[in-house]
Design an enzyme around this catalytic site. Structure first.
Site, short mmCIF file in Angstrom:
data_model
loop_
_atom_site.label_atom_id
_atom_site.label_comp_id
_atom_site.label_asym_id
_atom_site.label_seq_id
_atom_site.Cartn_x
_atom_site.Cartn_y
_atom_site.Cartn_z
N SER A 51 -25.72 44.38 19.42
CA SER A 51 -26.47 43.58 18.44
C SER A 51 -27.81 43.14 18.99
O SER A 51 -27.97 42.90 20.18
CB SER A 51 -25.68 42.32 18.07
OG SER A 51 -24.41 42.66 17.60
N GLN A 111 -20.79 44.28 25.83
CA GLN A 111 -21.27 45.22 24.79
C GLN A 111 -22.67 44.83 24.36
O GLN A 111 -22.86 43.75 23.76
CB GLN A 111 -20.31 45.12 23.59
CG GLN A 111 -20.66 45.99 22.41
CD GLN A 111 -19.88 45.56 21.16
OE1 GLN A 111 -19.42 44.43 21.07
NE2 GLN A 111 -19.75 46.45 20.22
N GLU A 152 -13.14 48.35 18.72
CA GLU A 152 -13.37 46.90 18.59
C GLU A 152 -12.62 46.35 17.37
O GLU A 152 -11.97 45.31 17.43
CB GLU A 152 -14.87 46.62 18.46
CG GLU A 152 -15.19 45.15 18.29
CD GLU A 152 -16.68 44.86 18.23
OE1 GLU A 152 -17.43 45.69 17.67
OE2 GLU A 152 -17.10 43.81 18.75
#
Ligand SMILES: Cc1cc2nc3c(=O)[nH]c(=O)nc-3n(C[C@H](O)[C@H](O)[C@H](O)COP(=O)(O)OP(=O)(O)OC[C@H]3O[C@@H](n4cnc5c(N)ncnc54)[C@H](O)[C@@H]3O)c2cc1C
Length: 410
Positions: A132, A129, A247
């Site tokens: 961030s 993923q 998530e």
């Protein structure tokens, strides 16, 4: 399949499913196990056969790894195949199974679903993923990685961080800013990135366990075909909400059987420990009760999700599971006494092969410290609950409607 899913109790497994669906799923599992003995069949071949019979995510449509039946029936499948010794599709590819699969089925085109879901389930293509960034974590929508259109491709430049299993991943869920003049939530687009593309540089970040489970990922002039865009241009936030919701449930929404998981480990360690006293017993009872309240809350949340009214329980589960995991694993360290300071295997400074290794109490204690950060911090969960449940005034969000390139960023 996660241990917790396998440990669901009988009433949770069948609830919400019709009798004919239960029979259909049972027959498909019977056929799978008759034709492929998981103990002697190659792992990828077995998982491929499971996918082809619609037993990967039973709620997905037929032809895409599912049978279009209640998601509750997945636990029936998982219990049967695990009991027969099958490989664990979730553990082989946790972010793929828990997050990318549900995102692709919700927003992907038919062609993308065909291309990505099967190798994702078999673990031939591990996913990560890429959300961030150094300047965008809690405030994810402020992210700065740029995607610029170039004919049938996009040119991507930027830096991602904390990318779990990025070093093992073939594919990444990537959000990039494709319109810096739009407000921050509106100028984002979601891509499915081939992690082996030229310009993708993956560097390890070591954790206090002595392993690098996650990475920083530098993207320099990476070319992404427009066919690997998921959802419309500028709709990346809406797509990423699906990923983030899954998530949260993956991290905090498990419903293990009563007294199992970390609290079960604590009870077992207690019964063997030389460090038993009344204060510790009192603490163990308090933790057991808290773990049980979390379990029941998560059962209620999963029932609410099934009838289409997800409530605040997702955030409650995420918040509370971080607390419970941290407290229970710390309690176990107390029971171990001085032995708790000796981590089996030491601190080898290697790249992790798994995310979320909990193989010993010491490892679990160190790893669980991250639970209140990963997948949305505890403070952010409290903000969500304060605003949406208690109706408290919201956090100042003065930049919500400003063009992103006019906002102040860290
Ligand atoms: C083990 C682990 C695995 C991860 N894996 C991935 C991954 O695979 N992919 C990925 O994209 N990311 C991943 N992350 C990143 C994770 O999602 C972020 O760390 C998280 O969202 C917090 O962002 P940040 O670290 O930038 O902290 P910041 O957002 O900078 O927050 C710093 C502190 O300020 C607090 N804070 C921030 N804003 C507010 C506010 N409005 N109100 C109150 N307090 C606030 C936070 O709670 C925190 O305590 C992972 C993180 C961890 C720990």
């Amino acid at each position: 399949m996660s241990k917790e899913v396998a440990e669901m109790t009988e009433p949770q497994r069948g609830r919400g499913a019709s009798g004919s669906d239960v029979r259909r799923v049972t027959a498909a599992v019977d056929q799978l196990l008759t034709e492929h003995n998981p103990r002697t069949t190659d792992t990828v071949e077995f998982l491929g056969a499971q996918f082809d019979r619609g037993l990967a995510w039973v709620s997905f449509p037929e032809g895409h790894g599912g049978l279009g039946v209640s998601p509750k029936l997945q636990a029936l499948v998982n219990e049967r195949v695990a009991g027969a010794g099958s490989p664990d599709a979730f553990m082989r590819n946790p972010l793929g199974y828990g997050m990318a699969g549900p995102t692709i089925i919700a927003h992907g085109s038919e062609a993308q679903q065909i291309k990505y879901l099967r190798p994702l389930f078999t673990g031939e293509e591990v996913w990560c993923q890429l959300f961030s960034e150094p300047g965008a974590g809690s405030d994810l929508a402020s992210l700065a990685t740029r995607g610029t259109r170039d004919g049938d491709e996009w040119l991507v430049n930027g830096q991602k961080v904390w990318t779990t299993l990025g070093h093992l991943a073939k594919r990444g869920m990537l959000i990039a800013r494709t319109d810096p003049e739009a407000p921050k939530h509106k100028g984002l687009t979601f891509f499915l990135l081939d992690m082996t593309s030229p310009g993708v540089d993956i560097r390890p970040l070591y954790q206090m366990t002595g392993e690098a489970e996650f990475n920083e990922v530098y993207l320099t002039d990476v070319r992404v075909p427009d066919g690997d865009r998921i959802g419309e241009v500028g709709e990346g936030w809406r797509v990423s909400i699906t990923t983030l919701m899954n998530e949260r449930v993956m991290l905090g929404g498990q419903t293990p059987s009563r007294g199992s998981g970390f609290i079960g480990d604590a009870v077992r360690l207690w019964s063997e420990s030389a460090n038993r006293d009344i204060a510790r017993r009192d603490e163990l009872m308090r933790l057991w009760t808290k773990a049980e309240v979390l379990r029941l809350t998560n059962i209620r949340a999963s029932q609410a999700r099934m009838i289409g009214t997800p409530g605040p329980e997702g955030s409650i589960g995420k918040l509370m599971s971080a607390d419970v995991n941290k407290e229970v694993t710390a309690f176990c360290m107390g029971l171990l006494g001085a032995e708790g300071m000796l981590k089996p295997g030491g601190y080898p400074m290697v790249r992790a092969k798994l995310s979320d290794d909990q193989s010993t109490p010491q490892q679990a204690f160190l790893r669980m410290r991250a639970n209140s950060i990963e997948g949305g911090t505890t403070e952010i969960m409290r903000n969500i609950l304060g605003e949406r449940v208690l109706g408290l005034p919201s956090d100042g969000r003065g930049d919500r409607d400003l063009p992103w390139n006019k906002t102040l960023r860290s």
